[in-house]
Every structure is written in C-alpha cells, then in structure tokens.
Design a protein around this motif. Sequence first.
Motif, PDB file in Angstrom:
ATOM      1  N   PRO A   8       9.836   1.583   0.424  1.00 50.04           N
ATOM      2  CA  PRO A   8       8.765   0.714  -0.123  1.00 50.04           C
ATOM      3  C   PRO A   8       7.550   0.976   0.803  1.00 50.04           C
ATOM      4  CG  PRO A   8      10.512  -0.634   1.022  1.00 50.04           C
ATOM      5  CD  PRO A   8      10.958   0.841   1.320  1.00 50.04           C
ATOM      6  N   ALA A   9       6.285   0.790   0.150  1.00 48.40           N
ATOM      7  CA  ALA A   9       5.097   0.646   0.922  1.00 48.40           C
ATOM      8  C   ALA A   9       4.293  -0.423   0.227  1.00 48.40           C
ATOM      9  CB  ALA A   9       4.576   1.950   0.946  1.00 48.40           C
ATOM     10  N   ILE A  10       3.097  -0.907   0.713  1.00 44.63           N
ATOM     11  CA  ILE A  10       2.263  -1.700  -0.040  1.00 44.63           C
ATOM     12  C   ILE A  10       1.091  -0.933  -0.177  1.00 44.63           C
ATOM     13  CG2 ILE A  10       0.970  -3.981   0.405  1.00 44.63           C
ATOM     14  CD1 ILE A  10       3.117  -4.956   2.272  1.00 44.63           C
ATOM     15  N   VAL A  11       0.230  -1.047  -1.279  1.00 40.20           N
ATOM     16  CA  VAL A  11      -0.937  -0.318  -1.565  1.00 40.20           C
ATOM     17  C   VAL A  11      -1.695  -1.393  -2.145  1.00 40.20           C
ATOM     18  CG1 VAL A  11      -0.149   0.288  -3.839  1.00 40.20           C
ATOM     19  CG2 VAL A  11      -2.092   1.482  -2.835  1.00 40.20           C
ATOM     20  N   GLY A  18     -13.785   0.378  -0.298  1.00 41.72           N
ATOM     21  CA  GLY A  18     -13.328   0.408  -1.756  1.00 41.72           C
ATOM     22  C   GLY A  18     -12.112   1.664  -1.756  1.00 41.72           C
ATOM     23  N   ARG A  19     -11.749   2.056  -0.749  1.00 42.09           N
ATOM     24  CA  ARG A  19     -10.539   2.877  -0.462  1.00 42.09           C
ATOM     25  C   ARG A  19      -9.246   2.292  -0.724  1.00 42.09           C
ATOM     26  NH1 ARG A  19     -11.708   8.227   1.254  1.00 42.09           N
ATOM     27  NH2 ARG A  19      -9.701   8.342   2.067  1.00 42.09           N
ATOM     28  N   TYR A  20      -8.166   2.953  -1.280  1.00 44.26           N
ATOM     29  CA  TYR A  20      -7.094   2.483  -1.156  1.00 44.26           C
ATOM     30  C   TYR A  20      -6.144   2.594  -0.126  1.00 44.26           C
ATOM     31  CZ  TYR A  20      -8.199   1.393  -5.972  1.00 44.26           C
ATOM     32  OH  TYR A  20      -8.846   0.838  -7.172  1.00 44.26           O
ATOM     33  N   ILE A  21      -5.581   1.539   0.618  1.00 40.24           N
ATOM     34  CA  ILE A  21      -4.794   1.734   1.868  1.00 40.24           C
ATOM     35  C   ILE A  21      -3.340   1.570   1.340  1.00 40.24           C
ATOM     36  CG2 ILE A  21      -4.248   0.838   4.078  1.00 40.24           C
ATOM     37  CD1 ILE A  21      -7.260   1.795   3.623  1.00 40.24           C
ATOM     38  N   VAL A  22      -2.325   2.484   1.932  1.00 41.79           N
ATOM     39  CA  VAL A  22      -0.956   2.370   1.901  1.00 41.79           C
ATOM     40  C   VAL A  22      -0.435   2.236   3.313  1.00 41.79           C
ATOM     41  CG1 VAL A  22       1.079   3.585   1.247  1.00 41.79           C
ATOM     42  CG2 VAL A  22      -0.952   3.939  -0.085  1.00 41.79           C
ATOM     43  N   VAL A  23       0.474   1.123   3.518  1.00 41.99           N
ATOM     44  CA  VAL A  23       1.200   0.869   4.743  1.00 41.99           C
ATOM     45  C   VAL A  23       2.488   0.648   4.547  1.00 41.99           C
ATOM     46  CG1 VAL A  23      -0.819  -0.515   5.676  1.00 41.99           C
ATOM     47  CG2 VAL A  23       0.800  -1.599   4.334  1.00 41.99           C
ATOM     48  N   PHE A  24       3.409   1.049   5.368  1.00 38.08           N
ATOM     49  CA  PHE A  24       4.772   1.002   5.356  1.00 38.08           C
ATOM     50  C   PHE A  24       5.389   0.450   6.540  1.00 38.08           C
ATOM     51  CE2 PHE A  24       3.422   5.187   3.865  1.00 38.08           C
ATOM     52  CZ  PHE A  24       4.434   5.512   2.774  1.00 38.08           C
ATOM     53  N   GLN A  43      -1.336  10.985  -0.946  1.00 35.24           N
ATOM     54  CA  GLN A  43      -1.255  11.204   0.278  1.00 35.24           C
ATOM     55  C   GLN A  43      -0.227  10.294   1.084  1.00 35.24           C
ATOM     56  OE1 GLN A  43      -3.462  13.079   1.844  1.00 35.24           O
ATOM     57  NE2 GLN A  43      -4.432  13.731  -0.021  1.00 35.24           N
ATOM     58  N   ALA A  44       0.304   9.277   0.653  1.00 39.77           N
ATOM     59  CA  ALA A  44       1.237   8.596   1.276  1.00 39.77           C
ATOM     60  C   ALA A  44       2.533   9.166   1.003  1.00 39.77           C
ATOM     61  CB  ALA A  44       1.276   7.348   0.445  1.00 39.77           C
ATOM     62  N   GLU A  45       2.773  10.048   0.133  1.00 38.29           N
ATOM     63  CA  GLU A  45       3.955  10.661  -0.214  1.00 38.29           C
ATOM     64  C   GLU A  45       4.148  11.836   0.764  1.00 38.29           C
ATOM     65  OE1 GLU A  45       6.552  10.656  -3.974  1.00 38.29           O
ATOM     66  OE2 GLU A  45       4.878  12.093  -4.367  1.00 38.29           O
ATOM     67  N   LEU A  46       2.944  12.730   0.845  1.00 35.05           N
ATOM     68  CA  LEU A  46       2.739  13.734   1.657  1.00 35.05           C
ATOM     69  C   LEU A  46       3.059  13.355   3.479  1.00 35.05           C
ATOM     70  CD1 LEU A  46       0.179  15.930   0.412  1.00 35.05           C
ATOM     71  CD2 LEU A  46       2.515  16.263   0.235  1.00 35.05           C
ATOM     72  N   SER A  47       2.510  12.269   3.586  1.00 32.86           N
ATOM     73  CA  SER A  47       2.457  11.829   5.131  1.00 32.86           C
ATOM     74  C   SER A  47       3.771  11.330   5.291  1.00 32.86           C
ATOM     75  CB  SER A  47       1.375  10.717   5.100  1.00 32.86           C
ATOM     76  OG  SER A  47       0.058  11.353   5.031  1.00 32.86           O
ATOM     77  N   LEU A  48       4.517  10.646   4.296  1.00 30.77           N
ATOM     78  CA  LEU A  48       5.607   9.986   4.686  1.00 30.77           C
ATOM     79  C   LEU A  48       6.788  11.342   4.953  1.00 30.77           C
ATOM     80  CD1 LEU A  48       8.031   7.686   4.533  1.00 30.77           C
ATOM     81  CD2 LEU A  48       8.354   8.081   2.043  1.00 30.77           C
ATOM     82  N   GLY A  49       6.860  12.191   4.110  1.00 32.29           N
ATOM     83  CA  GLY A  49       7.632  13.317   4.301  1.00 32.29           C
ATOM     84  C   GLY A  49       7.345  14.075   5.859  1.00 32.29           C
ATOM     85  N   ILE A  80       5.058  -0.253  -3.777  1.00 32.03           N
ATOM     86  CA  ILE A  80       5.561   1.065  -4.741  1.00 32.03           C
ATOM     87  C   ILE A  80       6.759   1.582  -3.704  1.00 32.03           C
ATOM     88  CG2 ILE A  80       3.133   1.465  -5.576  1.00 32.03           C
ATOM     89  CD1 ILE A  80       2.839   3.559  -3.336  1.00 32.03           C
ATOM     90  N   MET A  81       7.390   2.609  -4.515  1.00 32.65           N
ATOM     91  CA  MET A  81       8.393   3.294  -3.736  1.00 32.65           C
ATOM     92  C   MET A  81       7.929   4.788  -3.864  1.00 32.65           C
ATOM     93  SD  MET A  81      10.621   0.830  -2.962  1.00 32.65           S
ATOM     94  CE  MET A  81      12.175   1.741  -2.784  1.00 32.65           C
ATOM     95  N   LEU A  82       8.179   5.142  -2.607  1.00 30.84           N
ATOM     96  CA  LEU A  82       7.822   6.684  -2.255  1.00 30.84           C
ATOM     97  C   LEU A  82       8.980   7.293  -1.924  1.00 30.84           C
ATOM     98  CD1 LEU A  82       4.384   6.039  -0.692  1.00 30.84           C
ATOM     99  CD2 LEU A  82       4.710   7.126  -2.845  1.00 30.84           C
ATOM    100  N   GLU A  83       9.037   8.647  -2.246  1.00 32.72           N
ATOM    101  CA  GLU A  83      10.290   9.281  -1.723  1.00 32.72           C
ATOM    102  C   GLU A  83       9.974  10.538  -0.827  1.00 32.72           C
ATOM    103  OE1 GLU A  83      13.010  10.893  -5.002  1.00 32.72           O
ATOM    104  OE2 GLU A  83      11.225  10.372  -6.293  1.00 32.72           O
ATOM    105  N   ALA A  84      10.784  10.993  -0.080  1.00 29.92           N
ATOM    106  CA  ALA A  84      10.524  12.062   0.773  1.00 29.92           C
ATOM    107  C   ALA A  84      11.801  13.235   0.978  1.00 29.92           C
ATOM    108  CB  ALA A  84       9.927  11.594   2.171  1.00 29.92           C
TER     109      ALA A  84
END
Length: 135
Positions: A8-11, A18-24, A43-49, A80-84
């Motif tokens: 899970p992550a917070i967006v 004005g940009r969207y930030i994703v933190v884990f 970007q978060a999904e790629l970075s998580l992997g 949100i939930m992200l897969e890697a």
Amino acid sequence: MITHYLFPAIVERNTLSGRYIVVFPDLPDLICQGETPEDAFHQAELSLGMHLYHMEKAKKQIPEASDSANWPKREGAEIIMLEADTLMVRQDVDKKSVPKCIMIPRWLKELGEENDVNFLEILRVGIMDELGIPD
C-alpha cells in the motif's frame, strides 16, 4: 523465493508544486512523484519494483506490507495498492550473460555436437524450468 509483492502507498497532491506525491510508509526510503495521478502511479510502480529488487540484491529484509486501514493521511490523500514483480525487474535489468563452466562426459559432448545440440540453451531452459520460471 518470493518475487511478487503488493504494497500500500499514500498518494496526495502537493499544494505548492501541483505534483502528485506517492509515499510508502512500509518503505520509508521510497518516495515518488508525477505530474498526474496516473503518472505518479506509474512512476511509483516502477520505483517499487526497482527498490525491492535492489533490496533483494543487497540481501536486505523486505518488510511485510502493513495494514493501511489506520494510517494517518491528509485530507484528499488516497491509499492505493501497488504491485511489483522483482523477477521481471531482474530479467529487464540483468541481461548480461556470464560464463558458467560445466563438466559433461566426452561421449555426451561429441554426440551432442554431432546432432547440433545447443548446450547453452538446454542449460538455460533447464535451470529456468527447475526454478519454475516461465520462458
């Protein structure tokens, strides 16, 4: 060997940029951003992997994903939930071939060469099959 993860992550939207930030929260070293929610998600999904892949290579303990139900979040933020899949990352990143010396009986080598056997391909496919990795 675990290679598939779900975190899970917070967006949330940064009010200044004005940009969207994703933190884990489970992975405090990992923060991503994007121009749009979709871009930030991608970007978060790629970075998580990549992040998890590097943790595996460094033999660092990958934490269990925590329950996000009680996470504190600001107004407008979403969980949100992200897969890697670190196996897919590994296959994309580590494409370099390396030598591996094996010994087989001479008669088998000669018979294989007479029949145009591709020893390297058989070894690669056999190892992947042994590990349960689809080709």
